[in-house]
Design an enzyme around this catalytic site. Structure first.
Site, mmCIF file in Angstrom:
data_model
loop_
_atom_site.group_PDB
_atom_site.id
_atom_site.type_symbol
_atom_site.label_atom_id
_atom_site.label_comp_id
_atom_site.label_asym_id
_atom_site.label_seq_id
_atom_site.Cartn_x
_atom_site.Cartn_y
_atom_site.Cartn_z
ATOM 1 N N LYS A 59 0.802 -1.234 0.000
ATOM 2 C CA LYS A 59 0.000 0.000 0.000
ATOM 3 C C LYS A 59 0.839 1.291 0.000
ATOM 4 O O LYS A 59 0.468 2.283 -0.629
ATOM 5 C CB LYS A 59 -0.925 0.029 1.230
ATOM 6 C CG LYS A 59 -1.964 -1.076 1.285
ATOM 7 C CD LYS A 59 -3.159 -0.744 0.422
ATOM 8 C CE LYS A 59 -4.384 -1.602 0.711
ATOM 9 N NZ LYS A 59 -4.221 -3.056 0.482
ATOM 10 N N GLU A 103 -10.560 6.690 1.735
ATOM 11 C CA GLU A 103 -11.558 5.720 2.173
ATOM 12 C C GLU A 103 -10.800 4.461 2.571
ATOM 13 O O GLU A 103 -9.705 4.213 2.066
ATOM 14 C CB GLU A 103 -12.539 5.406 1.041
ATOM 15 C CG GLU A 103 -12.063 4.335 0.033
ATOM 16 C CD GLU A 103 -10.841 4.724 -0.779
ATOM 17 O OE1 GLU A 103 -10.631 5.938 -0.989
ATOM 18 O OE2 GLU A 103 -10.077 3.825 -1.186
ATOM 19 N N SER A 133 1.868 -9.928 -1.345
ATOM 20 C CA SER A 133 1.456 -8.526 -1.157
ATOM 21 C C SER A 133 1.484 -8.054 0.290
ATOM 22 O O SER A 133 1.673 -6.870 0.545
ATOM 23 C CB SER A 133 0.060 -8.307 -1.752
ATOM 24 O OG SER A 133 -0.886 -9.171 -1.155
HETATM 25 C C1 LIG Z 1 -5.225 -4.042 0.165
HETATM 26 C C2 LIG Z 1 -4.575 -5.336 -0.044
HETATM 27 C C3 LIG Z 1 -4.866 -6.146 -1.167
HETATM 28 C C4 LIG Z 1 -5.951 -5.820 -2.172
HETATM 29 O O1 LIG Z 1 -5.760 -4.667 -2.922
HETATM 30 P P1 LIG Z 1 -5.246 -4.662 -4.419
HETATM 31 O O2 LIG Z 1 -5.510 -3.276 -4.874
HETATM 32 O O3 LIG Z 1 -6.029 -5.685 -5.185
HETATM 33 O O4 LIG Z 1 -3.807 -5.000 -4.384
HETATM 34 C C5 LIG Z 1 -4.155 -7.320 -1.342
HETATM 35 N N1 LIG Z 1 -3.218 -7.721 -0.449
HETATM 36 C C6 LIG Z 1 -2.923 -6.987 0.642
HETATM 37 C C7 LIG Z 1 -1.901 -7.483 1.593
HETATM 38 C C8 LIG Z 1 -3.581 -5.774 0.880
HETATM 39 O O5 LIG Z 1 -3.275 -5.054 1.976
#
Ligand SMILES: *Cc1c(COP(=O)(O)O)cnc(C)c1O
Length: 403
Positions: A95, A117, A384
Protein backbone atom coordinates in the site's frame (compact mmCIF):
# COMPACT_ATOMS: atom_id res chain seq x y z
CA UNK A 1 -6.19 -3.07 -32.60
CA UNK A 2 -3.04 -1.79 -30.96
CA UNK A 3 -0.59 -4.65 -30.33
CA UNK A 4 0.29 -5.22 -26.69
CA UNK A 5 3.96 -4.63 -27.53
CA UNK A 6 2.98 -0.97 -27.92
CA UNK A 7 0.98 -1.08 -24.72
CA UNK A 8 0.02 2.51 -24.02
CA UNK A 9 -3.15 2.59 -22.00
CA UNK A 10 -5.27 4.39 -20.96
CA UNK A 11 -5.96 6.52 -24.06
CA UNK A 12 -6.38 10.32 -23.97
CA UNK A 13 -9.96 9.90 -22.71
CA UNK A 14 -8.75 7.82 -19.79
CA UNK A 15 -10.19 4.63 -21.28
CA UNK A 16 -8.80 1.11 -21.40
CA UNK A 17 -10.78 0.02 -24.46
CA UNK A 18 -14.41 0.02 -23.27
CA UNK A 19 -13.45 0.42 -19.61
CA UNK A 20 -12.38 3.17 -17.25
CA UNK A 21 -13.26 6.77 -18.16
CA UNK A 22 -14.68 9.46 -15.88
CA UNK A 23 -18.28 9.13 -14.72
CA UNK A 24 -18.28 11.93 -12.19
CA UNK A 25 -20.19 14.92 -10.84
CA UNK A 26 -19.64 18.21 -12.71
CA UNK A 27 -17.87 19.72 -9.68
CA UNK A 28 -14.99 17.24 -9.98
CA UNK A 29 -14.28 17.64 -13.70
CA UNK A 30 -11.73 20.43 -13.34
CA UNK A 31 -10.06 18.85 -10.27
CA UNK A 32 -9.48 15.59 -12.15
CA UNK A 33 -8.22 17.42 -15.24
CA UNK A 34 -5.85 19.43 -13.07
CA UNK A 35 -4.59 16.28 -11.34
CA UNK A 36 -4.03 14.64 -14.73
CA UNK A 37 -2.06 17.61 -16.08
CA UNK A 38 0.08 18.04 -12.97
CA UNK A 39 0.77 14.32 -12.71
CA UNK A 40 1.84 14.09 -16.34
CA UNK A 41 4.26 16.99 -15.86
CA UNK A 42 5.66 15.74 -12.57
CA UNK A 43 6.25 12.18 -13.71
CA UNK A 44 8.62 13.45 -16.44
CA UNK A 45 10.67 15.43 -13.92
CA UNK A 46 13.79 13.65 -12.65
CA UNK A 47 13.62 15.68 -9.42
CA UNK A 48 10.14 14.28 -8.66
CA UNK A 49 11.21 10.73 -9.51
CA UNK A 50 14.35 11.07 -7.38
CA UNK A 51 12.39 12.40 -4.42
CA UNK A 52 9.97 9.46 -4.70
CA UNK A 53 12.77 6.91 -5.14
CA UNK A 54 14.53 8.27 -2.06
CA UNK A 55 11.34 7.77 0.00
CA UNK A 56 10.83 4.28 -1.45
CA UNK A 57 14.38 3.30 -0.50
CA UNK A 58 14.90 5.03 2.82
CA UNK A 59 11.39 5.12 4.28
CA UNK A 60 9.49 2.24 2.69
CA UNK A 61 12.45 -0.18 2.73
CA UNK A 62 12.75 -0.83 -1.01
CA UNK A 63 13.89 -2.66 -3.01
CA UNK A 64 12.07 -5.62 -1.47
CA UNK A 65 13.80 -9.01 -1.93
CA UNK A 66 12.89 -11.59 -4.54
CA UNK A 67 13.27 -14.75 -2.45
CA UNK A 68 13.74 -18.25 -3.89
CA UNK A 69 11.18 -20.52 -2.20
CA UNK A 70 13.35 -23.64 -2.03
CA UNK A 71 11.12 -25.87 0.09
CA UNK A 72 7.93 -24.85 -1.69
CA UNK A 73 9.67 -25.59 -5.00
CA UNK A 74 10.75 -28.99 -3.68
CA UNK A 75 7.19 -29.64 -2.44
CA UNK A 76 5.78 -29.44 -5.97
CA UNK A 77 8.91 -30.73 -7.76
CA UNK A 78 8.12 -28.62 -10.82
CA UNK A 79 8.94 -24.99 -11.77
CA UNK A 80 11.12 -22.83 -9.52
CA UNK A 81 9.01 -20.62 -7.26
CA UNK A 82 10.13 -17.12 -6.28
CA UNK A 83 8.39 -14.75 -3.87
CA UNK A 84 8.36 -10.96 -4.32
CA UNK A 85 8.42 -9.73 -0.74
CA UNK A 86 6.03 -6.77 -0.58
CA UNK A 87 5.22 -7.98 2.94
CA UNK A 88 8.53 -6.42 3.96
CA UNK A 89 7.43 -2.88 3.02
CA UNK A 90 6.81 -0.38 5.81
CA UNK A 91 3.29 -0.90 7.26
CA UNK A 92 3.35 -4.52 6.04
CA UNK A 93 2.09 -4.47 2.45
CA UNK A 94 2.39 -2.84 -0.97
CA UNK A 95 0.00 0.00 0.00
CA UNK A 96 2.76 2.50 0.84
CA UNK A 97 4.18 2.35 -2.72
CA UNK A 98 1.06 4.27 -3.76
CA UNK A 99 0.45 6.55 -0.77
CA UNK A 100 4.06 7.81 -0.89
CA UNK A 101 3.64 8.76 -4.55
CA UNK A 102 0.29 10.43 -3.93
CA UNK A 103 1.44 12.43 -0.91
CA UNK A 104 4.17 13.89 -3.14
CA UNK A 105 1.49 14.77 -5.70
CA UNK A 106 -0.45 16.55 -2.93
CA UNK A 107 2.67 18.38 -1.83
CA UNK A 108 3.44 19.57 -5.37
CA UNK A 109 -0.16 20.68 -5.98
CA UNK A 110 -0.16 22.64 -2.71
CA UNK A 111 -2.96 20.63 -1.07
CA UNK A 112 -3.01 20.84 2.73
CA UNK A 113 -5.64 18.26 3.55
CA UNK A 114 -5.80 14.56 2.65
CA UNK A 115 -8.85 12.32 2.61
CA UNK A 116 -9.08 8.58 1.99
CA UNK A 117 -11.56 5.72 2.17
CA UNK A 118 -10.71 2.41 3.76
CA UNK A 119 -12.36 -0.99 4.17
CA UNK A 120 -10.13 -3.23 6.26
CA UNK A 121 -8.13 -0.22 7.38
CA UNK A 122 -4.86 -1.07 5.60
CA UNK A 123 -5.09 1.78 3.10
CA UNK A 124 -6.26 4.10 5.89
CA UNK A 125 -3.15 3.23 7.90
CA UNK A 126 -0.88 3.71 4.86
CA UNK A 127 -2.48 7.13 4.23
CA UNK A 128 -2.29 8.19 7.88
CA UNK A 129 1.37 7.13 7.84
CA UNK A 130 2.39 9.39 4.94
CA UNK A 131 0.30 12.27 6.32
CA UNK A 132 2.21 12.02 9.60
CA UNK A 133 5.48 11.87 7.68
CA UNK A 134 4.59 15.03 5.70
CA UNK A 135 2.64 16.87 8.42
CA UNK A 136 -0.67 17.03 6.49
CA UNK A 137 -4.18 16.84 7.95
CA UNK A 138 -5.74 13.41 7.39
CA UNK A 139 -9.40 12.35 7.38
CA UNK A 140 -10.24 8.69 6.73
CA UNK A 141 -13.78 7.52 5.94
CA UNK A 142 -14.61 4.02 7.09
CA UNK A 143 -17.90 2.13 7.23
CA UNK A 144 -19.18 1.95 10.80
CA UNK A 145 -19.36 -1.85 10.63
CA UNK A 146 -15.73 -1.94 9.46
CA UNK A 147 -14.61 0.32 12.33
CA UNK A 148 -16.05 -2.27 14.71
CA UNK A 149 -14.52 -5.24 12.85
CA UNK A 150 -11.11 -3.57 12.47
CA UNK A 151 -10.60 -1.83 15.80
CA UNK A 152 -6.82 -2.32 15.72
CA UNK A 153 -6.45 -0.40 12.47
CA UNK A 154 -8.78 2.35 13.69
CA UNK A 155 -6.53 2.79 16.69
CA UNK A 156 -3.40 2.68 14.51
CA UNK A 157 -4.78 5.55 12.42
CA UNK A 158 -5.59 7.55 15.55
CA UNK A 159 -2.07 6.96 16.90
CA UNK A 160 -0.78 8.37 13.61
CA UNK A 161 -2.84 11.52 14.12
CA UNK A 162 -5.61 10.82 11.59
CA UNK A 163 -9.31 11.49 12.16
CA UNK A 164 -11.41 8.40 11.41
CA UNK A 165 -14.99 9.22 10.40
CA UNK A 166 -17.36 6.24 10.75
CA UNK A 167 -19.99 6.12 7.97
CA UNK A 168 -23.47 5.00 9.04
CA UNK A 169 -25.21 5.00 5.64
CA UNK A 170 -25.98 1.93 3.49
CA UNK A 171 -24.27 -1.30 4.49
CA UNK A 172 -21.75 0.69 6.59
CA UNK A 173 -18.82 -0.83 4.66
CA UNK A 174 -16.24 0.19 2.02
CA UNK A 175 -18.69 1.18 -0.73
CA UNK A 176 -20.45 3.62 1.64
CA UNK A 177 -17.14 4.99 2.94
CA UNK A 178 -16.07 5.67 -0.66
CA UNK A 179 -19.33 7.51 -1.43
CA UNK A 180 -18.77 9.68 1.66
CA UNK A 181 -15.16 10.42 0.67
CA UNK A 182 -16.34 11.52 -2.79
CA UNK A 183 -18.92 13.81 -1.15
CA UNK A 184 -16.19 15.36 1.01
CA UNK A 185 -13.97 15.86 -2.04
CA UNK A 186 -16.75 17.60 -4.00
CA UNK A 187 -17.20 20.03 -1.08
CA UNK A 188 -13.49 20.66 -0.36
CA UNK A 189 -11.77 20.13 -3.69
CA UNK A 190 -9.75 23.38 -3.53
CA UNK A 191 -7.56 22.41 -0.57
CA UNK A 192 -8.00 18.61 -0.46
CA UNK A 193 -6.32 15.70 -2.26
CA UNK A 194 -8.18 12.39 -2.29
CA UNK A 195 -5.80 9.40 -2.04
CA UNK A 196 -7.56 6.43 -3.63
CA UNK A 197 -6.22 3.09 -2.41
CA UNK A 198 -6.32 0.89 -5.51
CA UNK A 199 -6.38 1.08 -9.33
CA UNK A 200 -10.05 2.11 -9.27
CA UNK A 201 -12.18 5.24 -9.56
CA UNK A 202 -12.28 7.83 -12.35
CA UNK A 203 -9.35 8.66 -14.65
CA UNK A 204 -6.52 9.50 -13.89
CA UNK A 205 -6.54 7.45 -10.65
CA UNK A 206 -6.26 3.95 -12.16
CA UNK A 207 -3.20 5.08 -14.18
CA UNK A 208 -1.59 7.00 -11.32
CA UNK A 209 -1.92 4.16 -8.80
CA UNK A 210 -0.68 1.65 -11.40
CA UNK A 211 2.39 3.76 -12.14
CA UNK A 212 3.28 4.05 -8.45
CA UNK A 213 2.74 0.32 -7.85
CA UNK A 214 4.75 -0.64 -10.95
CA UNK A 215 7.92 -0.39 -8.89
CA UNK A 216 7.06 -3.98 -7.86
CA UNK A 217 7.34 -5.34 -11.40
CA UNK A 218 10.31 -3.15 -12.37
CA UNK A 219 12.35 -4.46 -9.44
CA UNK A 220 11.20 -8.03 -10.14
CA UNK A 221 12.34 -7.78 -13.79
CA UNK A 222 15.81 -6.68 -12.76
CA UNK A 223 16.08 -9.18 -9.91
CA UNK A 224 15.03 -12.26 -11.87
CA UNK A 225 17.39 -11.35 -14.70
CA UNK A 226 20.21 -11.02 -12.18
CA UNK A 227 19.42 -14.26 -10.36
CA UNK A 228 18.33 -16.51 -13.24
CA UNK A 229 19.27 -14.49 -16.31
CA UNK A 230 15.77 -15.28 -17.54
CA UNK A 231 12.20 -14.00 -17.65
CA UNK A 232 9.52 -15.58 -15.50
CA UNK A 233 7.05 -17.95 -17.16
CA UNK A 234 4.23 -17.14 -14.74
CA UNK A 235 3.37 -14.20 -12.51
CA UNK A 236 0.72 -14.73 -9.82
CA UNK A 237 -1.00 -12.06 -7.73
CA UNK A 238 -4.24 -11.71 -5.82
CA UNK A 239 -6.85 -9.24 -7.12
CA UNK A 240 -9.08 -7.08 -4.94
CA UNK A 241 -9.16 -3.69 -6.63
CA UNK A 242 -6.12 -4.94 -8.51
CA UNK A 243 -3.24 -2.65 -7.52
CA UNK A 244 -0.66 -5.18 -6.32
CA UNK A 245 -1.43 -7.35 -9.35
CA UNK A 246 -1.10 -4.60 -11.96
CA UNK A 247 2.00 -3.32 -10.16
CA UNK A 248 3.63 -6.69 -10.75
CA UNK A 249 2.19 -7.31 -14.26
CA UNK A 250 2.52 -3.93 -15.96
CA UNK A 251 6.31 -3.87 -16.55
CA UNK A 252 6.03 -7.32 -18.21
CA UNK A 253 3.03 -6.45 -20.40
CA UNK A 254 4.98 -6.45 -23.68
CA UNK A 255 6.84 -9.71 -22.87
CA UNK A 256 4.61 -12.22 -24.60
CA UNK A 257 6.27 -15.27 -23.03
CA UNK A 258 5.26 -14.11 -19.55
CA UNK A 259 1.90 -15.58 -18.48
CA UNK A 260 -0.03 -13.65 -15.85
CA UNK A 261 -2.70 -14.94 -13.51
CA UNK A 262 -4.84 -12.73 -11.27
CA UNK A 263 -6.50 -14.66 -8.44
CA UNK A 264 -9.81 -13.46 -7.02
CA UNK A 265 -11.71 -14.52 -3.92
CA UNK A 266 -14.31 -17.22 -4.50
CA UNK A 267 -15.32 -16.94 -0.82
CA UNK A 268 -17.68 -19.77 0.08
CA UNK A 269 -17.90 -20.74 -3.61
CA UNK A 270 -18.85 -18.86 -6.78
CA UNK A 271 -22.24 -20.59 -6.80
CA UNK A 272 -22.95 -19.45 -3.23
CA UNK A 273 -23.43 -15.70 -3.87
CA UNK A 274 -20.93 -15.26 -1.02
CA UNK A 275 -17.84 -14.36 -3.01
CA UNK A 276 -16.13 -11.43 -4.70
CA UNK A 277 -14.93 -13.01 -7.94
CA UNK A 278 -15.77 -9.89 -9.95
CA UNK A 279 -13.95 -10.75 -13.18
CA UNK A 280 -14.98 -14.41 -13.12
CA UNK A 281 -18.67 -13.81 -12.40
CA UNK A 282 -19.41 -10.10 -12.96
CA UNK A 283 -20.80 -8.02 -15.82
CA UNK A 284 -19.74 -4.55 -17.05
CA UNK A 285 -21.38 -1.52 -15.49
CA UNK A 286 -20.64 1.91 -14.04
CA UNK A 287 -19.61 2.34 -10.41
CA UNK A 288 -17.64 4.92 -8.44
CA UNK A 289 -16.61 6.92 -11.49
CA UNK A 290 -15.50 4.11 -13.81
CA UNK A 291 -16.85 1.53 -16.26
CA UNK A 292 -15.66 -1.93 -15.29
CA UNK A 293 -16.75 -5.47 -14.40
CA UNK A 294 -19.01 -5.44 -11.34
CA UNK A 295 -20.95 -7.86 -9.20
CA UNK A 296 -24.46 -6.53 -9.59
CA UNK A 297 -27.97 -7.78 -9.08
CA UNK A 298 -30.42 -7.95 -12.03
CA UNK A 299 -31.69 -4.39 -11.39
CA UNK A 300 -28.13 -3.05 -11.45
CA UNK A 301 -27.84 -2.75 -7.67
CA UNK A 302 -24.32 -3.52 -6.45
CA UNK A 303 -24.27 -6.99 -4.92
CA UNK A 304 -23.26 -7.96 -1.40
CA UNK A 305 -19.80 -9.51 -1.52
CA UNK A 306 -17.84 -11.79 0.78
CA UNK A 307 -14.27 -12.97 1.30
CA UNK A 308 -12.40 -14.25 4.33
CA UNK A 309 -9.80 -11.58 3.50
CA UNK A 310 -11.08 -8.07 4.17
CA UNK A 311 -8.81 -6.59 1.47
CA UNK A 312 -10.39 -8.54 -1.40
CA UNK A 313 -13.94 -7.80 -0.31
CA UNK A 314 -14.87 -5.32 -3.10
CA UNK A 315 -17.70 -5.61 -5.68
CA UNK A 316 -15.71 -3.93 -8.49
CA UNK A 317 -12.22 -4.16 -9.96
CA UNK A 318 -9.80 -1.79 -11.66
CA UNK A 319 -10.86 -1.04 -15.28
CA UNK A 320 -7.46 -2.07 -16.68
CA UNK A 321 -8.06 -5.60 -15.41
CA UNK A 322 -11.44 -5.68 -17.19
CA UNK A 323 -9.62 -4.71 -20.39
CA UNK A 324 -6.83 -7.27 -19.87
CA UNK A 325 -9.42 -9.99 -19.24
CA UNK A 326 -11.28 -9.24 -22.48
CA UNK A 327 -7.98 -9.01 -24.42
CA UNK A 328 -6.97 -12.34 -22.79
CA UNK A 329 -3.56 -10.92 -21.83
CA UNK A 330 -4.16 -11.87 -18.19
CA UNK A 331 -6.02 -14.97 -16.97
CA UNK A 332 -8.31 -14.50 -13.98
CA UNK A 333 -9.16 -17.37 -11.67
CA UNK A 334 -10.69 -17.65 -8.20
CA UNK A 335 -10.02 -19.73 -5.09
CA UNK A 336 -12.18 -20.24 -1.99
CA UNK A 337 -11.77 -19.10 1.62
CA UNK A 338 -10.87 -22.67 2.55
CA UNK A 339 -8.19 -22.95 -0.16
CA UNK A 340 -6.68 -19.63 0.96
CA UNK A 341 -6.52 -20.84 4.58
CA UNK A 342 -4.73 -24.04 3.52
CA UNK A 343 -2.30 -22.00 1.40
CA UNK A 344 -1.45 -19.80 4.41
CA UNK A 345 -0.43 -22.90 6.36
CA UNK A 346 1.53 -24.26 3.39
CA UNK A 347 3.59 -21.09 2.95
CA UNK A 348 4.09 -20.58 6.69
CA UNK A 349 5.32 -24.14 7.27
CA UNK A 350 7.46 -24.46 4.14
CA UNK A 351 8.99 -21.01 3.92
CA UNK A 352 8.59 -19.41 7.34
CA UNK A 353 6.44 -16.66 5.84
CA UNK A 354 2.93 -16.08 7.16
CA UNK A 355 1.15 -14.32 4.28
CA UNK A 356 -1.81 -11.95 4.45
CA UNK A 357 -5.05 -13.80 3.68
CA UNK A 358 -5.31 -11.74 0.47
CA UNK A 359 -1.87 -12.97 -0.62
CA UNK A 360 -2.79 -16.53 0.35
CA UNK A 361 -5.26 -16.51 -2.56
CA UNK A 362 -2.36 -16.17 -5.03
CA UNK A 363 -0.47 -18.97 -3.26
CA UNK A 364 -3.63 -21.13 -3.35
CA UNK A 365 -3.51 -21.14 -7.15
CA UNK A 366 -0.28 -23.19 -7.11
CA UNK A 367 -2.06 -26.59 -6.91
CA UNK A 368 -3.87 -25.69 -10.16
CA UNK A 369 -0.80 -24.30 -11.92
CA UNK A 370 2.21 -26.33 -10.83
CA UNK A 371 1.35 -29.76 -12.33
CA UNK A 372 1.43 -28.21 -15.83
CA UNK A 373 4.85 -26.57 -15.35
CA UNK A 374 8.37 -27.97 -15.93
CA UNK A 375 11.52 -27.78 -13.80
CA UNK A 376 13.06 -25.28 -16.21
CA UNK A 377 10.26 -22.79 -15.71
CA UNK A 378 9.97 -19.92 -13.23
CA UNK A 379 6.89 -18.87 -11.24
CA UNK A 380 6.85 -15.60 -9.29
CA UNK A 381 4.19 -14.90 -6.65
CA UNK A 382 3.58 -11.37 -5.42
CA UNK A 383 3.53 -11.67 -1.62
CA UNK A 384 1.46 -8.53 -1.16
CA UNK A 385 1.30 -8.49 2.66
CA UNK A 386 1.78 -10.08 6.10
CA UNK A 387 -0.56 -12.41 7.94
CA UNK A 388 -0.03 -10.79 11.34
CA UNK A 389 -3.08 -8.58 10.76
CA UNK A 390 -5.22 -11.70 10.15
CA UNK A 391 -4.36 -13.58 13.33
CA UNK A 392 -7.87 -13.28 14.76
CA UNK A 393 -9.38 -14.82 11.62
CA UNK A 394 -6.68 -17.50 11.47
CA UNK A 395 -7.24 -18.45 15.13
CA UNK A 396 -10.99 -18.66 14.58
CA UNK A 397 -10.63 -20.89 11.51
CA UNK A 398 -7.49 -22.95 12.08
CA UNK A 399 -6.94 -23.36 15.82
CA UNK A 400 -7.52 -27.00 16.62
CA UNK A 401 -6.48 -28.19 13.16
CA UNK A 402 -2.80 -27.39 13.81
CA UNK A 403 -0.37 -29.41 16.00
C1 LIG B 1 -5.23 -4.04 0.17
C2 LIG B 1 -4.57 -5.34 -0.04
C3 LIG B 1 -4.87 -6.15 -1.17
C4 LIG B 1 -5.95 -5.82 -2.17
O1 LIG B 1 -5.76 -4.67 -2.92
P1 LIG B 1 -5.25 -4.66 -4.42
O2 LIG B 1 -5.51 -3.28 -4.87
O3 LIG B 1 -6.03 -5.68 -5.18
O4 LIG B 1 -3.81 -5.00 -4.38
C5 LIG B 1 -4.16 -7.32 -1.34
N1 LIG B 1 -3.22 -7.72 -0.45
C6 LIG B 1 -2.92 -6.99 0.64
C7 LIG B 1 -1.90 -7.48 1.59
C8 LIG B 1 -3.58 -5.77 0.88
O5 LIG B 1 -3.28 -5.05 1.98
Amino acid sequence: MQPLSAYKWPDAQGKFGDYGGKYIPETLVSALEHLDTVYNQLKQQPSFQNELQDLQNNYNGRPTPLSFASRLTEYYGKAKIYLKREDLCHTGAHKLNNTLGQILLAKHTGKKRIIAETGAGQHGVATATVCAKFGLQCVVYMGKLDTQRQQMNVFRMKMLGAEVRPVSSGMQTLKDATNEAIRDWVANVDDTHYIIGSVVGPHPYPAIVRDFQSIIGRETRQQIRQIENAFPDYLLACVGGGSNAIGMFYPFMADESVNMVGVEAAGQGIESQKHCATLSMGTPGIFQGMRTYLLQAAEGQIAEVHSISAGLDYPGVGPEHSFLKDRKRVTYRSVSDEEALQASVLLAQNEGILPALETAHAVAYLPYLMPSTTREQIVIINISGRGDKDLNTLIKNLDGSLL
